[in-house]
Motif scaffolding. Structure first.
Motif, mmCIF file in Angstrom:
data_model
loop_
_atom_site.group_PDB
_atom_site.id
_atom_site.type_symbol
_atom_site.label_atom_id
_atom_site.label_comp_id
_atom_site.label_asym_id
_atom_site.label_seq_id
_atom_site.Cartn_x
_atom_site.Cartn_y
_atom_site.Cartn_z
ATOM 1 N N GLU A 119 50.015 38.455 -22.569
ATOM 2 C CA GLU A 119 48.902 37.672 -23.107
ATOM 3 C C GLU A 119 48.856 36.288 -22.455
ATOM 4 O OE1 GLU A 119 49.543 37.611 -27.294
ATOM 5 O OE2 GLU A 119 48.864 39.670 -27.578
ATOM 6 N N LEU A 120 50.018 35.664 -22.325
ATOM 7 C CA LEU A 120 50.050 34.347 -21.688
ATOM 8 C C LEU A 120 49.571 34.424 -20.245
ATOM 9 C CD1 LEU A 120 53.398 32.770 -22.958
ATOM 10 C CD2 LEU A 120 51.062 32.145 -23.591
ATOM 11 N N THR A 121 50.011 35.448 -19.543
ATOM 12 C CA THR A 121 49.616 35.609 -18.151
ATOM 13 C C THR A 121 48.112 35.824 -18.040
ATOM 14 O OG1 THR A 121 51.772 36.574 -17.673
ATOM 15 C CG2 THR A 121 50.046 36.949 -16.059
ATOM 16 N N SER A 122 47.576 36.662 -18.924
ATOM 17 C CA SER A 122 46.136 36.918 -18.854
ATOM 18 C C SER A 122 45.344 35.671 -19.235
ATOM 19 C CB SER A 122 45.745 38.100 -19.741
ATOM 20 O OG SER A 122 45.673 37.724 -21.091
ATOM 21 N N SER A 123 45.821 34.919 -20.237
ATOM 22 C CA SER A 123 45.109 33.701 -20.619
ATOM 23 C C SER A 123 45.227 32.646 -19.514
ATOM 24 C CB SER A 123 45.643 33.148 -21.943
ATOM 25 O OG SER A 123 46.965 32.681 -21.797
ATOM 26 N N GLN A 124 46.366 32.593 -18.849
ATOM 27 C CA GLN A 124 46.526 31.657 -17.737
ATOM 28 C C GLN A 124 45.586 32.048 -16.597
ATOM 29 O OE1 GLN A 124 50.474 31.485 -16.138
ATOM 30 N NE2 GLN A 124 50.148 29.491 -15.200
ATOM 31 N N LYS A 125 45.482 33.333 -16.339
ATOM 32 C CA LYS A 125 44.564 33.821 -15.298
ATOM 33 C C LYS A 125 43.133 33.444 -15.661
ATOM 34 C CE LYS A 125 43.459 36.574 -11.838
ATOM 35 N NZ LYS A 125 43.319 35.969 -10.548
ATOM 36 N N THR A 126 42.799 33.614 -16.945
ATOM 37 C CA THR A 126 41.461 33.256 -17.411
ATOM 38 C C THR A 126 41.214 31.753 -17.223
ATOM 39 O OG1 THR A 126 41.584 35.011 -19.055
ATOM 40 C CG2 THR A 126 39.894 33.345 -19.402
ATOM 41 N N LEU A 127 42.211 30.937 -17.573
ATOM 42 C CA LEU A 127 42.065 29.489 -17.405
ATOM 43 C C LEU A 127 41.909 29.107 -15.938
ATOM 44 C CD1 LEU A 127 44.645 28.112 -19.995
ATOM 45 C CD2 LEU A 127 42.149 28.015 -20.135
ATOM 46 N N GLN A 128 42.665 29.752 -15.076
ATOM 47 C CA GLN A 128 42.545 29.464 -13.645
ATOM 48 C C GLN A 128 41.168 29.865 -13.124
ATOM 49 O OE1 GLN A 128 45.850 31.543 -11.921
ATOM 50 N NE2 GLN A 128 47.310 29.903 -12.366
ATOM 51 N N ASP A 129 40.647 30.989 -13.604
ATOM 52 C CA ASP A 129 39.300 31.406 -13.211
ATOM 53 C C ASP A 129 38.263 30.388 -13.681
ATOM 54 O OD1 ASP A 129 40.363 33.657 -12.027
ATOM 55 O OD2 ASP A 129 39.838 35.010 -13.690
#
Length: 139
Positions: free
Chosen positions: A91-101
């Motif tokens: 979840e953290l990785t996906s949210s971080q990916k979302t934030l980077q996007d």
């Protein structure tokens, strides 16, 4: 003289044997009667000790079973915690990916805004980009 043969196995000095008489060993005759009764009691004790042995074995098996269950519970809880941790990291990785996007999209939008403002204002060069940056900052 039968008492001499009978009690020959009892360790004592020769002088002591001479002093001792059959009356002195009369108590040993009564002990034979108690020995017969004692063997019957010993058989009962053996039966009782057999029961105790079975109970002890049963308790040991129960303790082993409880230990196995406890270890299995510990292993299951470890696996559950590990699964939860992996889910959390995902979840953290996906949210971080979302934030980077989102950050990348905002940068592109800012660059687009800057480009449009420069074209509309007709300012070019460092002075124009400085003025555009000030305008963007105010927005």
């Amino acid at each position: 003289m039968t008492h001499v043969k009978r009690f020959q196995g009892i360790p004592m000095s020769k002088s002591m044997r001479g002093l001792c008489k059959e009356e002195d060993y009369a108590f040993l005759g009564t002990s034979e009667e108690t020995t017969k009764e004692g063997t019957e009691g010993a058989e009962a004790l053996e039966d009782n000790s057999g029961d105790k042995e079975e109970e002890r074995v049963q308790r040991q098996l129960q303790r082993e079973q409880q230990e196995k269950e406890r270890l299995r519970d510990i292993e299951e809880s470890k696996q559950e915690k590990e699964r939860q941790w992996r889910t959390h990291v995902a979840e953290l990785t996906s949210s971080q990916k979302t934030l980077q996007d989102r950050l990348e999209r905002l940068r592109k939008f800012r660059e687009f805004q800057k480009k449009v403002l420069e074209e509309e204002s007709g300012l070019e060069g460092e002075a124009g980009s400085l003025t555009v940056n000030q305008l963007l900052t105010r927005m």
